[in-house]
Scaffold this active site. Structure first.
Site, PDB file in Angstrom:
ATOM      1  N   ASP A  31      69.465 -39.781  -9.554  1.00 38.08           N
ATOM      2  CA  ASP A  31      69.448 -38.774 -10.621  1.00 38.08           C
ATOM      3  C   ASP A  31      68.903 -39.348 -11.939  1.00 38.08           C
ATOM      4  O   ASP A  31      69.557 -39.239 -12.991  1.00 38.08           O
ATOM      5  CB  ASP A  31      70.876 -38.247 -10.877  1.00 38.08           C
ATOM      6  CG  ASP A  31      71.550 -37.759  -9.604  1.00 38.08           C
ATOM      7  OD1 ASP A  31      70.855 -37.225  -8.730  1.00 38.08           O
ATOM      8  OD2 ASP A  31      72.785 -37.905  -9.501  1.00 38.08           O
ATOM      9  N   GLU A 205      69.411 -26.939  -8.487  1.00 32.62           N
ATOM     10  CA  GLU A 205      70.327 -27.732  -9.321  1.00 32.62           C
ATOM     11  C   GLU A 205      69.493 -28.716 -10.126  1.00 32.62           C
ATOM     12  O   GLU A 205      68.270 -28.598 -10.199  1.00 32.62           O
ATOM     13  CB  GLU A 205      71.368 -28.445  -8.446  1.00 32.62           C
ATOM     14  CG  GLU A 205      70.754 -29.372  -7.406  1.00 32.62           C
ATOM     15  CD  GLU A 205      71.786 -30.171  -6.625  1.00 32.62           C
ATOM     16  OE1 GLU A 205      72.980 -30.119  -6.932  1.00 32.62           O
ATOM     17  OE2 GLU A 205      71.376 -30.880  -5.687  1.00 32.62           O
TER      18      GLU A 205
HETATM   19  O1  FUB Z   1      74.037 -37.174  -7.508  1.00 31.60           O
HETATM   20  C1  FUB Z   1      74.924 -36.139  -7.222  1.00 31.60           C
HETATM   21  C2  FUB Z   1      74.185 -34.846  -7.159  1.00 31.60           C
HETATM   22  O2  FUB Z   1      73.167 -34.920  -6.169  1.00 31.60           O
HETATM   23  C3  FUB Z   1      73.421 -34.513  -8.413  1.00 31.60           C
HETATM   24  O3  FUB Z   1      74.227 -34.081  -9.433  1.00 31.60           O
HETATM   25  C4  FUB Z   1      72.466 -33.540  -7.851  1.00 31.60           C
HETATM   26  O4  FUB Z   1      71.437 -33.178  -8.714  1.00 31.60           O
HETATM   27  C5  FUB Z   1      72.012 -34.275  -6.624  1.00 31.60           C
HETATM   28  O5  FUB Z   1      71.043 -35.241  -6.900  1.00 31.60           O
END
Ligand code: FUB
Length: 442
Positions: A31, A205
Site C-alpha cells: 500500500d 478501495e
Molecule cells: O493492505 C490492506 C488492504 O489491502 C489495503 O487497505 C487495501 O487497499 C489492500 O491493499
C-alpha cells in the site's frame, strides 16, 4: 566523534537498500504512498508480516502491526527510518488488531500529518488516526482521538493549491469530504460518494487522489474479473463529479488479489508506486513495493503501465547489477528462482539454460571506465556467455568462460570493449547452462 561517525555510517549502510523491483528488500511492504518533502521521496507503506489469520473464517489473512517510513533521493537507494507508529501506541485502537492498513502523510504549515486506518478498541470497524511530527522521519505523536465523523480504510489527503484539504477514503464506496483546518474532523455536509457514477462491478478501495495541470485525478484499485486492477477517473473539482477514464494497470497475471498505489512527480518525471507479492508468491497478503514510470498523454489521460521487475533508475556499472530483475527475459531456456528458498531476502537468480538463452537489463551507467566484470554464478557442467550492449550491431564487452561449479562462485574476466554513457546490457548463453545471481564491473 570518530566512534559516532562509525556508528552512523554502519546504521546508514544497514538501512540502505538497492534498486529494482521490489524496492524494499528486507521486509514486506504494501500500500505504498510516496510523497516528496524537502527534495526527497518519502515512502509510507503498510507493513505486512506473516502469520495473519482472519477471525471470521480462520483463513490466512493480513497481519499489520506498525508502520515504517523510508526515504530516497534517487528512488534506488532507500533508507529505513524505522517504526513511526505501532498499534500498541494508538490510544483509541485495538492493541492486538493487526490491522494497520494503507496510510498517507501530508505536510501542512511545517507539520507532517501521518494518517492511518486502524481497528478500533471496540472491535467495530476501522477508525482513521492522525499522528503529527515536525519532520517526515518522525518522531510522530499519535492523537488521542481518531478523525471525527469518519470510519473506513485507505485514507488519502488531497491538498489543493488554495490550501483546502480533502480526505478521500474507502468505506461503503469511495468517498471524499473536506477536512477542517486542524485535521481533527471532516466536514460532514461535504461528504461525497464518488463511485455511484462509475461502471458497476467489483470492489473499489485504496483511493489515491492528486492534481495535475488543473485536473483532479481519483485513482483506485478495482476488481473487474478476479483481482484488483488500478483504474482512474478525472474531474475539474476535488469532490467531483469524477468521470471514469479506464485502466492504469491490468489485473496481476500471477493472481495477487490486491494492488494499491500512489502517483508522484519527482525531478520532472512521474512514478507509479504499487505492490506485488514478489517475495511471497504462494501467499498474496505478504506484499512488496514496486516502482515504475507512468506517463500522461497530451490531453491529461494516463498511459497504461506494464509492471516490470527492472523498475526505475540507472544502475552504476560498478554496482551489483541484479540481472534477474530484468528488462526482458527471452522465453527460451530461461527461468528465475530464489537464491535461497529458506531466506528469500537473498533475492533471485536467472538461469540461462541453453545456448541462445538470454536476458536484457537496461540503463547501466558506464561513465567511469571499467576493466573487468565479476559474475556470481553456478554451472554444473560449465558454460560460455557473451555480455553485449544490446544494440543491433552489438559491441561484445566480454566473453566469459565459466568453469564447472556446483556451488555459487564469483568469477572475474577482462572487459575487452570500452563503453561510455548509459547502456542496455544483454547476457547471452553461447555454450552450456548457467545460473547468474549478479554481475558487477570494476
Ligand atoms: O493492505 C490492506 C488492504 O489491502 C489495503 O487497505 C487495501 O487497499 C489492500 O491493499
Amino acid at each position: 566523534m570518530k566512534k559516532l561517525l562509525t556508528f552512523a555510517s554502519l546504521a546508514l549502510l544497514a538501512g540502505t537498500m538497492m534498486a529494482q523491483n521490489p524496492v524494499i528488500r528486507d521486509q514486506f511492504t504494501a500500500d505504498p504512498t510516496a510523497r516528496v518533502f524537502n527534495g526527497k521521496v518519502y515512502l509510507f507503506p503498510s507493513h505486512d508480516i506473516p502469520g495473519g489469520v482472519q477471525a471470521r473464517t480462520g483463513e490466512p489473512w493480513f497481519r499489520m502491526q506498525d508502520y515504517h517510513v523510508f526515504s530516497s533521493e534517487d528512488l534506488m537507494n532507500w533508507t529505513d527510518h524505522g517504526v513511526i507508529v505501532s498499534q500498541e501506541n494508538v490510544p483509541w485502537g485495538n492493541p492486538n488488531g493487526d490491522s494497520m492498513w494503507a496510510p498517507d502523510c501530508v505536510e501542512k504549515d511545517g507539520k507532517y500529518y501521518f494518517v492511518f486506518p486502524n481497528g478500533t478498541k471496540t472491535g467495530r470497524g476501522f477508525g482513521i488516526g492522525i499522528a503529527v511530527a515536525d519532520q517526515p522521519e518522525g518522531p510522530y505523536t499519535v492523537r488521542e482521538e481518531p478523525l471525527a465523523g469518519v470510519g473506513g480504510i485507505d485514507p488519502c489527503i488531497l491538498r489543493d493549491d488554495n490550501g483546502k484539504n480533502y480526505l478521500i477514503w474507502s468505506g461503503m464506496g469511495l468517498r471524499g469530504a473536506m477536512l477542517n483546518d486542524d485535521f481533527t474532523a471532516i466536514i460532514p455536509e461535504t461528504v461525497t460518494v464518488f463511485d455511484r457514477e462509475f461502471p458497476r462491478g467489483g470492489l473499489r478501495e485504496g483511493p489515491f487522489a492528486f492534481k495535475r495541470n488543473g485536473k483532479y485525478y481519483l485513482t483506485f484499485p478495482w476488481v473487474q474479473q478476479k483481482t484488483e486492477t488500478l483504474s482512474y477517473a478525472m474531474s475539474d473539482n476535488p469532490l467531483g463529479p469524477y468521470k471514469f477514464m479506464g485502466l492504469i494497470m491490468e489485473e496481476s497475471p500471477t493472481g495477487c488479489w490486491t494492488n494499491h498505489h500512489s502517483i508522484v512527480e519527482y525531478n520532472g518525471e512521474w512514478y507509479l508506486f504499487y505492490h506485488h507479492n514478489d517475495y511471497s508468491p504462494e501467499f498474496d497478503k505478504n506484499r512488496s513495493v514496486r516502482i515504475d514510470k507512468i506517463r500522461f498523454n497530451a490531453d491529461g489521460t494516463i498511459q497504461q503501465v506494464t509492471p516490470t521487475l527492472r523498475g526505475v533508475g540507472v544502475s552504476p556499472a560498478c554496482s551489483r547489477i541484479q540481472v534477474d530483475r530484468y528488462s526482458q527475459l527471452y522465453p527460451y531456456g530461461t527461468s528465475i528462482d530464489f537464491v535461497n528458498a529458506d531466506n528469500r531476502w537473498e533475492g533471485w537468480f536467472v538461469t540461462l539454460g541453453k545456448p541462445l538463452a538470454s536476458v536484457r537489463y537496461n540503463y547501466v551507467d558506464f561513465s567511469s571506465p571499467v576493466a573487468s566484470v565479476t559474475l556470481r554464478v553456478r554451472s554444473a557442467k560449465g558454460a560460455e556467455l557473451e555480455i553485449n550492449n544490446s544494440v543491433d550491431h552489438a559491441k561484445v564487452l566480454a566473453t566469459v568462460k565459466i568453469p564447472s561449479t556446483s556451488k555459487w562462485k564469483e568469477v572475474t574476466f577482462p572487459v575487452t570493449e570500452a563503453l561510455n554513457g548509459v547502456q542496455d546490457l544483454t547476457l547471452k548463453c553461447l555454450k552450456g547452462a548457467v545460473d547468474i545471481d549478479w554481475i558487477e564491473f570494476k
